[in-house]
Design a protein around this motif. Structure first.
Motif, PDB file in Angstrom:
ATOM      1  N   LEU A  11       0.787  -1.230   0.000  1.00  0.00           N
ATOM      2  CA  LEU A  11       0.000   0.000   0.000  1.00  0.00           C
ATOM      3  C   LEU A  11       0.823   1.286   0.000  1.00  0.00           C
ATOM      4  O   LEU A  11       0.400   2.281  -0.589  1.00  0.00           O
ATOM      5  N   SER A  12       1.979   1.280   0.658  1.00  0.00           N
ATOM      6  CA  SER A  12       2.710   2.530   0.876  1.00  0.00           C
ATOM      7  C   SER A  12       3.740   2.827  -0.206  1.00  0.00           C
ATOM      8  O   SER A  12       3.897   3.984  -0.614  1.00  0.00           O
ATOM      9  N   ILE A  13       4.459   1.805  -0.656  1.00  0.00           N
ATOM     10  CA  ILE A  13       5.508   2.036  -1.646  1.00  0.00           C
ATOM     11  C   ILE A  13       4.867   2.165  -3.023  1.00  0.00           C
ATOM     12  O   ILE A  13       4.461   1.181  -3.633  1.00  0.00           O
ATOM     13  N   LYS A  77       9.069   1.905  12.740  1.00  0.00           N
ATOM     14  CA  LYS A  77       9.936   0.775  12.397  1.00  0.00           C
ATOM     15  C   LYS A  77       9.626   0.243  10.995  1.00  0.00           C
ATOM     16  O   LYS A  77      10.536  -0.047  10.213  1.00  0.00           O
ATOM     17  N   ALA A  78       8.343   0.117  10.686  1.00  0.00           N
ATOM     18  CA  ALA A  78       7.955  -0.383   9.368  1.00  0.00           C
ATOM     19  C   ALA A  78       8.405   0.571   8.273  1.00  0.00           C
ATOM     20  O   ALA A  78       8.858   0.145   7.204  1.00  0.00           O
ATOM     21  N   ARG A  79       8.298   1.870   8.533  1.00  0.00           N
ATOM     22  CA  ARG A  79       8.728   2.843   7.532  1.00  0.00           C
ATOM     23  C   ARG A  79      10.241   2.813   7.351  1.00  0.00           C
ATOM     24  O   ARG A  79      10.757   2.952   6.236  1.00  0.00           O
ATOM     25  N   MET A  80      10.977   2.606   8.425  1.00  0.00           N
ATOM     26  CA  MET A  80      12.433   2.490   8.324  1.00  0.00           C
ATOM     27  C   MET A  80      12.825   1.250   7.523  1.00  0.00           C
ATOM     28  O   MET A  80      13.802   1.268   6.760  1.00  0.00           O
ATOM     29  N   MET A  81      12.068   0.184   7.676  1.00  0.00           N
ATOM     30  CA  MET A  81      12.315  -1.020   6.877  1.00  0.00           C
ATOM     31  C   MET A  81      12.082  -0.733   5.397  1.00  0.00           C
ATOM     32  O   MET A  81      12.823  -1.220   4.534  1.00  0.00           O
ATOM     33  N   SER A  82      11.079   0.078   5.096  1.00  0.00           N
ATOM     34  CA  SER A  82      10.797   0.446   3.711  1.00  0.00           C
ATOM     35  C   SER A  82      11.940   1.266   3.119  1.00  0.00           C
ATOM     36  O   SER A  82      12.335   1.069   1.967  1.00  0.00           O
ATOM     37  N   LEU A  83      12.463   2.198   3.906  1.00  0.00           N
ATOM     38  CA  LEU A  83      13.589   3.007   3.435  1.00  0.00           C
ATOM     39  C   LEU A  83      14.807   2.135   3.151  1.00  0.00           C
ATOM     40  O   LEU A  83      15.469   2.283   2.116  1.00  0.00           O
ATOM     41  N   SER A  84      15.106   1.234   4.076  1.00  0.00           N
ATOM     42  CA  SER A  84      16.247   0.330   3.878  1.00  0.00           C
ATOM     43  C   SER A  84      16.030  -0.557   2.655  1.00  0.00           C
ATOM     44  O   SER A  84      16.973  -0.844   1.909  1.00  0.00           O
TER      45      SER A  84
END
Length: 229
Positions: A11-13, A77-84
């Motif tokens: 949904l986010s990316i 945390k989930a957003r940081m995983m997306s960035l990584s």
């Protein structure tokens, strides 16, 4: 956390994130281009990840996520995983492109009497990765907590992060290469190569990146918990 990251992927990316991240890694094949130029477009893809292609008006992702039965810390945390994930998605194909450029394209240019950009490149890979890890440690440390102060605007953090990212991603690889003797010392296989410095720099980059994840999560969570969205 697994389900939250899956939600980020589904949904986010935004698909434009993948276009920016994957298509512009091909710029690594262009001779005399800074090897890290593709990461500028990775930073640009933050816009679509945090706000969507239409300022999140169609999905309102953060509002939806905050209404899930989860802790706000897990949102960060989930957003940081997306960035990584996006950063890794840039790095792997870029390394392949840089290898092709160094092994084939640049050699043909040199044989024809041409010149290539003097820069930290594929043959200085540990230091190049260290520069990338350090840069994203700083950029994310600025961008993410700043965004979660309001959860709506990315103009300020985007401008600062892009400018600083360009300075670090272009300035460090090119600047180091023009210091006498440094490029030889950082080149794998060179007779003057110093592997202690090379892998010491990589270890420093990894340390900065890992430490920044903890600091960012704590700082951004504190801002998000104060936010009345």
């Amino acid at each position: 956390m697994k389900n939250l990251f899956y939600k980020e992927l589904k949904l986010s990316i935004h698909p434009l994130c993948y276009v920016f991240v994957l298509m512009f890694t091909l710029m690594g094949l262009i001779p005399s281009y800074p090897p890290t130029v593709a990461y500028i477009y990775t930073i640009a893809s933050y816009t679509f990840l945090f706000l969507g292609a239409n300022k999140a008006q169609t999905t309102n992702d953060l509002f939806y996520t905050l209404n899930l039965p989860i802790q706000r810390k897990d949102v960060v945390k989930a957003r940081m995983m997306s960035l990584s994930f996006l950063q890794i998605l840039t790095t792997v194909p870029l390394i392949i492109c840089l290898f092709i450029r160094a092994a084939f394209i640049n050699k043909f240019i040199i044989l024809d009497g041409g010149e290539v950009l003097l820069s930290i490149d594929f043959y200085q890979l540990p230091v190049l990765l260290a520069i990338v890890l350090f840069t994203f440690s700083i950029i994310d440390l600025i961008f993410v907590p700043w965004f979660y102060k309001t959860g709506k605007s990315i103009i300020g953090p985007m401008l600062v992060s892009t400018l600083l990212g360009a300075l670090l991603l272009f300035g460090l690889p090119i600047g180091l290469a023009y210091i006498p003797g440094v490029l030889d010392m950082l080149t794998i296989g060179h007779e003057n190569a110093n592997y202690f410095i090379q892998f010491g720099a990589l270890a420093f980059g990894i340390f900065c990146y890992v430490a920044s994840r903890f600091i960012i999560t704590k700082s951004a969570t504190r801002n998000l918990e104060k936010l009345d969205y």
